[in-house]
Enzyme design. Structure first.
Site, short mmCIF file in Angstrom:
data_model
loop_
_atom_site.label_atom_id
_atom_site.label_comp_id
_atom_site.label_asym_id
_atom_site.label_seq_id
_atom_site.Cartn_x
_atom_site.Cartn_y
_atom_site.Cartn_z
CG PHE A 134 -1.82 1.23 1.26
CD1 PHE A 134 -3.02 1.24 0.56
CD2 PHE A 134 -1.45 2.38 1.95
CE1 PHE A 134 -3.84 2.37 0.57
CE2 PHE A 134 -2.27 3.50 1.97
CZ PHE A 134 -3.47 3.49 1.28
CG ASP A 219 5.54 3.62 1.82
OD1 ASP A 219 5.56 4.30 2.87
OD2 ASP A 219 4.51 3.45 1.13
CE LYS A 248 -1.04 5.70 7.71
NZ LYS A 248 -0.68 4.98 6.50
C1 LIG Z 1 -0.87 5.31 5.08
C2 LIG Z 1 0.18 4.91 4.13
C3 LIG Z 1 0.42 5.65 2.96
C4 LIG Z 1 -0.43 6.81 2.54
O1 LIG Z 1 -0.30 7.90 3.42
P1 LIG Z 1 -1.39 9.08 3.34
O2 LIG Z 1 -0.89 10.08 4.33
O3 LIG Z 1 -2.70 8.47 3.71
O4 LIG Z 1 -1.39 9.58 1.96
C5 LIG Z 1 1.47 5.26 2.16
N1 LIG Z 1 2.23 4.20 2.46
C6 LIG Z 1 2.04 3.48 3.58
C7 LIG Z 1 2.95 2.34 3.89
C8 LIG Z 1 0.99 3.79 4.45
O5 LIG Z 1 0.77 3.07 5.54
#
Ligand SMILES: *Cc1c(COP(=O)(O)O)cnc(C)c1O
Length: 402
Positions: A134, A219, A248
């Site tokens: 994701f 990521d 986050k």
């Molecule tokens: C939540 C998340 C995103 C997206 O972040 P947003 O601030 O919602 O755009 C991207 N990568 C990972 C691994 C995530 O957990």
């Protein structure tokens, strides 16, 4: 105020929201419009690293707001410089570009890798990502994500994101062509169900990228800023990526994210990257307060101890109720339920515990990213008593299932 009196229909209906409105939060607790309280093991989806409305964030906002809120990203400001300095000193990276969301940080990572490919690899642009990953909800980051069904939603996709199998090095190697520029992954797939990369996979990816002259992109939107018990997830594995994204936890609840790169990968030229609110002093002042707190001596050791404690308690519950295994690193954990009762357990924990000893006008907020799985992403500074209470509520919620 009664729920029925809120103008609910004025918001786009993008997900099934429960019938309550949150009005206040403190630490691991939330209160709704009816005065009911909730023990929060979701924390804005692993966002509130220090819990709801921690003192250091309230103070940072109060101190910065009257000073300077947004001068424009085309000018320097002090909080963004201080935070970038702190992040580069604490990591293997040399340069930072602040963004407002994790998806935007990942968009930046994709652009950076494509630019690097144009400069160093004859226009190569493909970024190998993984099934069940994701990376966000913009069109490019949805295309990069390996979430089932996302390949056809809002088609056509952005091309150039072949999908390998997580923890299968050979599947990554098989996708490498002359068009490949990078490999991008989450050290622990969060939304995919807390799937942890093995140390062999992470080390193997680094070696593979070195051998083929590719960038390794982590990521760390969910795994960064202490969530795994190390400041950044890659440190848990002893492998250095070329590019990392944060989100986050770095804002502790406010919209702040970032793209970090080693010098050799920091190839943006003037005009290629920007954004109105990027690196604004109000949000970066908050980020500075959060990261300083997480970097205090003993904080990360405490996260590891709490993670071990949560793992032990989940393991004991699993043994007692004949559930599946628990897994995770630090305070990003999951429990296999063996049956597809995840959504029902979430609802019962939230709405159905009232009246049980200790749960009068009290609920528990949990997350079920898959039908038979629960995910736990509490505040990093919660107490063992709060873990004990969560386990008590979780046990009751599971026992109440038919
Ligand atoms: C939540 C998340 C995103 C997206 O972040 P947003 O601030 O919602 O755009 C991207 N990568 C990972 C691994 C995530 O957990």
């Amino acid at each position: 105020m009664n729920f029925a009196d809120y103008p609910i229909k004025t918001l786009m209906d993008i997900t099934a929201r429960p019938e309550m409105v949150f009005v206040r939060g403190e630490g691991s607790w939330l209160w709704d419009n009816a005065g009911k309280r909730y023990l929060d093991f979701v924390q804005g989806w692993a966002v509130n690293a220090l819990g709801h409305s921690p003192r250091c964030i309230v103070d940072a906002l109060a101190a910065q707001a009257p000073l300077l809120i947004t001068p424009s990203p085309a000018f320097y400001n002090e909080p963004s410089l201080k935070l970038a300095e702190l992040l580069t000193r604490a990591s293997c990276f040399d340069r930072v570009f602040f963004t407002n969301s994790g998806a935007e940080a990942n968009e930046g990572a994709i652009k950076l890798a494509r630019k690097w490919g144009r400069r160093h690899r004859g226009g190569a642009f493909e970024i190998i990502t993984t099934v069940n990953s994701f990376h966000g909800r913009t069109i490019a980051t949805m295309s990069a994500s390996g979430k089932p069904g996302w390949d056809t939603m809002f088609a056509p996709q952005v091309p150039g994101f072949p999908k390998a199998v997580f923890n299968d090095l050979a599947s990554v190697e098989a996708l490498i062509t002359g068009q490949t520029v990078a490999v991008m992954l989450e050290p622990v797939q969060g939304e995919g169900g807390v799937n942890c990369a093995t140390p062999e996979f992470m080390r193997g990816l680094r070696a593979l990228c070195d051998r083929h002259g590719l960038l390794l992109i982590c990521d760390e939107v969910q795994t960064g800023i202490g969530r795994l018990g190390t400041l950044f997830g890659y440190q848990h594995y002893g492998v250095e990526p070329d590019i990392m994204t944060l989100g986050k936890g770095i804002g502790g609840g406010v919209p702040l994210a970032g793209l970090l790169a080693k010098e050799h990968a920091s190839v943006f030229e003037h005009g290629e990257q920007g954004g109105t609110y990027n690196g604004n002093p109000l949000m970066t002042a908050v980020g500075l307060a959060v990261v300083q707190e997480v970097m205090k001596p003993e904080f990360l050791a405490q996260v590891r101890a709490l993670g071990d404690y949560l793992a032990t308690q989940l393991g004991a519950l699993s043994a007692a109720l004949d559930l599946g295994p628990e897994r995770g690193i630090g305070l990003l954990r999951a429990l296999e339920l063996k049956r597809d009762i995840g959504a029902a357990v979430v609802t019962t924990a939230r709405d159905g515990l009232t009246g049980r000893p200790g749960w009068d006008r009290t609920g528990l907020l949990l997350n079920s990213p898959r039908p038979s799985l629960l995910r736990f992403m509490p505040a990093l500074n919660l107490t063992t008593a709060e873990i004990d209470l969560m386990i008590d509520g979780l046990r009751a919620a599971i026992e109440l299932q038919p």
